[in-house]
Design a protein around this motif. Structure first.
Motif: not given
Length: 255
Positions: A68, A91-92, A227, A229-232, A249
């Motif tokens: 990353s 990916a997150p 984070r 992204d919308d995962g968290y 990002r």
């Protein structure tokens, strides 16, 4: 790095590998391989050619690993792509957020709760507070011994380690800042609040208190990397409510 390398280091065995690249005694790059499959790296932008050496070192340890990097680190992106990596757009990812310390709100907690920094002899209470904050993610692996390592690791400073203390003496919200005195920037990591104390403004208050302490210590700006992204989304919503502004990002590159 100080936080990540202190917590759980005793249980990682030989799965963490690190290497430095030097030129005339000056470090120009480093790589940290978290086996079996992840690389963290920093390369001096004025020495972009060294990135290929770091990636080759990692590939010798993990032929099918991932890495990353910030999208703005074009010298690293170019080196990864030249080595056969490609972005995993699903990916997150994390977004760097920054705030100036010149205009901070005053932290406030409800009656009965106390806002203060920790003392060096409060290792067990701090570890217990961290475990409580992350309990809804499953049992935390962070031990008292881990926090003892954190609190004796440079550049940890107890006056930048803030908590909200309940009448029981338990730490119910925490925020730790690592101060880079050379550049005047503080990194916020980690932050947490016990589930039963959420939605009372404690996350804002403990972060603001730590940011005020950072300013008193000579800091000018702070950075946090939730984070993106919308995962968290909860963490970035908290930091943006305090005044942090999103910037670059991360992107995950895989083979």
């Amino acid at each position: 790095m100080a936080w990540q390398r202190s917590v759980d280091s005793g249980r990682r065995g030989d799965t963490w590998r690190t290497a430095l690249w030097e030129d005339d005694g000056q470090v120009v790059a480093w790589g940290w391989a978290e086996l079996p499959d992840h690389l963290s790296l920093v390369v001096d932008p004025d020495r972009p050619e060294v990135a290929a050496e770091v990636i080759a070192w990692f590939r010798s340890l993990a032929p099918n690993g991932a890495c990353s990097v910030l999208e703005s680190e074009t010298h690293l992106v170019s080196a990864l792509e030249a080595a056969g990596f490609h972005p995993d757009d699903g990916a997150p990812f994390f977004t760097h957020h920054r705030i100036s310390l010149s205009d901070l709100r005053t932290p406030v907690v409800p009656d009965g709760l106390t806002l203060r920094h920790v003392r060096p002899d409060e290792v067990e209470k701090q570890a217990a507070g961290h475990r409580a904050a992350w309990s809804d993610w499953g049992p935390s692996k962070v031990t008292d011994e881990d926090f003892a390592a954190v609190m004796t690791t440079w550049p940890y400073r107890p006056e930048l380690d803030w908590v909200v203390e309940a009448p029981t003496g338990d730490f119910v919200a925490t925020a730790l800042i690592w101060h880079d005195r050379v550049h005047g920037i503080g990194l916020v990591e980690p932050v947490g609040c016990a589930p039963e104390y959420r939605r009372r403004g404690l996350g804002q208050a403990v972060n603001l208190a730590a940011l005020h302490a950072l300013r008193e210590a000579g800091g000018t700006d702070a950075l946090v990397c939730p984070r993106g992204d919308d995962g968290y989304p909860q963490a970035r919503a908290l930091y943006q409510s305090i005044g942090f502004k999103p910037g670059a990002r991360t992107k995950l590159y895989v083979t």
